[in-house]
Design a protein around this motif. Structure first.
Motif, PDB file in Angstrom:
ATOM      1  N   MET A  44       0.839  -1.214   0.000  1.00 19.94           N
ATOM      2  CA  MET A  44       0.000   0.000   0.000  1.00 19.94           C
ATOM      3  C   MET A  44       0.864   1.251   0.000  1.00 19.94           C
ATOM      4  O   MET A  44       1.286   1.714   1.041  1.00 19.94           O
ATOM      5  N   HIS A  45       1.127   1.756  -1.176  1.00 26.07           N
ATOM      6  CA  HIS A  45       1.954   2.949  -1.240  1.00 26.07           C
ATOM      7  C   HIS A  45       1.144   4.139  -1.701  1.00 26.07           C
ATOM      8  O   HIS A  45       1.668   5.142  -2.110  1.00 26.07           O
ATOM      9  N   SER A  91       1.930   7.822  -0.222  1.00 27.20           N
ATOM     10  CA  SER A  91       3.019   8.630  -0.792  1.00 27.20           C
ATOM     11  C   SER A  91       2.714   8.979  -2.245  1.00 27.20           C
ATOM     12  O   SER A  91       3.095  10.047  -2.737  1.00 27.20           O
ATOM     13  N   VAL A  92       2.001   8.093  -2.939  1.00 22.57           N
ATOM     14  CA  VAL A  92       1.635   8.382  -4.327  1.00 22.57           C
ATOM     15  C   VAL A  92       0.678   9.576  -4.386  1.00 22.57           C
ATOM     16  O   VAL A  92       0.812  10.460  -5.234  1.00 22.57           O
TER      17      VAL A  92
END
Lengths: 113, 215
Positions: free
Chosen positions: A1-2, A5-6
């Motif tokens: 789960m990024h 930051s994306v």
């Protein structure tokens, strides 16, 4: 789960262009999201709501245009839709391919006033 | 009013990745980005790799973890420069974190920097770090069905290391089917089969790596 930051990076892009164009409000953000990107729409929407609060993008609608995974065979030039992540050229069996679309996550445009 | 933007959301990361690349080129340093699930054997393979290139390549390691410094301590015990990055919950390393770590390493005289990414088969594949080589490890215990579940990682990597091959007789892991699936997704991928536990197959990997580093 990024996606957190994306979405922070996405907000930076949106606000930069909004400010450059002296926007008072961002109403809509048009995004392009490739089939092969690992980014998912729902968490993007979720984090966007959190992060955009107190900015001129608060409440903006997010629109996602999905692109298919398309590759071009470097041997015979055939452009084809990649199914099941099999990058073998359906025309000549070549394996040297270049991805034309399906990997991107891009801010295409913003709608402001 | 609609404003055309056409800016990639990973562009900011790409710019810093290119800065990392330029910095490494200036010092003539080769960088490997090592990616895998938690427990696949990233630190074990790095330790085996350091052993395999000892006396030939001067190495440094950047350790990415959500928390803790267990891994960097294991590396430093070998007398190798190690920098720990704690991402504080984030599931991958980004180019700017590697940029900071590179700034803390003594790159003068170094040949090889190995970056151990956060254990995860999803997000690290999206973030370029400025590396020469993206390496991923898949351990036998994870099963041969992983490529189609994590397509980006399997198609982005330049080298795939199958670890824990000593476990194959005890599992239904189908190595040939696995390799066939991966090669369709990534025809140019180099595949090595190793056991970090007993050292089988490690010399083939380290020999190939030494050639790539070009020393």
């Amino acid at each position: 789960m990024h996606e957190l930051s994306v979405v922070e990076s996405m907000m930076a892009v949106v606000l930069k262009h909004a400010e450059k164009n002296r926007a008072g409000k961002v109403n809509r953000i048009n995004l392009v999201l490739g089939e092969m990107s690992t980014v998912m729409e729902d968490p993007v929407k979720f984090y966007f709501e959190l992060i955009s609060k107190d900015t001129i993008a608060a409440g903006a609608e997010l629109s996602f245009r999905r692109t298919e995974l398309i590759a071009r065979c470097e041997d015979c030039g055939k452009e084809f839709k990649v199914e099941e992540y099999d990058f073998t050229c359906p025309e000549c069996g070549g394996t040297d391919t270049e991805i034309l679309s399906g990997r991107e996550f891009q801010v295409e445009s913003i709608e402001i006033n | 009013m609609e404003i055309e933007v056409l800016e990639g959301i990973f562009d900011a990361n790409e710019i810093i990745a290119r800065e990392n690349r330029a910095l490494l080129d200036r010092f003539g340093v080769f960088m490997v980005n090592m990616m895998a699930s938690p427990g696949a054997g990233k630190t074990s393979l790095i330790l085996r790799t350091l052993e395999g290139v000892e006396g030939e390549l001067s190495c440094a390691v950047i350790e990415g973890d959500i928390a803790g410094k267990v891994d960097s301590e294991r590396i430093a015990e070998r007398g190798v420069q190690a920098i720990q990055i704690n991402t504080g919950g984030s599931c991958h390393l980004e180019a700017r974190q590697v940029n900071t770590a590179l700034g803390r390493l003594d790159l003068e005289g170094a040949d090889l920097v190995v970056v151990e990414n956060v254990g995860n088969l999803v997000c690290p594949a999206e973030f370029h770090l400025g590396e020469d080589l993206k390496a991923m490890i898949l351990s036998v215990a994870e099963g041969h069905d992983k490529p189609l579940k994590y397509p980006l990682m399997f198609s982005e990597c330049h080298v795939l290391i199958v670890n824990k091959i000593d476990l194959i007789p005890h599992t239904d892991f189908d190595l040939e089917l696995f390799k066939k699936t991966v090669r369709k997704m990534n025809p140019s991928v180099e595949i090595f089969e190793v056991s970090c536990r007993n050292g089988d197959g490690v010399p083939a990997w380290t020999g190939w790596l030494k050639d790539r580093v070009g020393k």
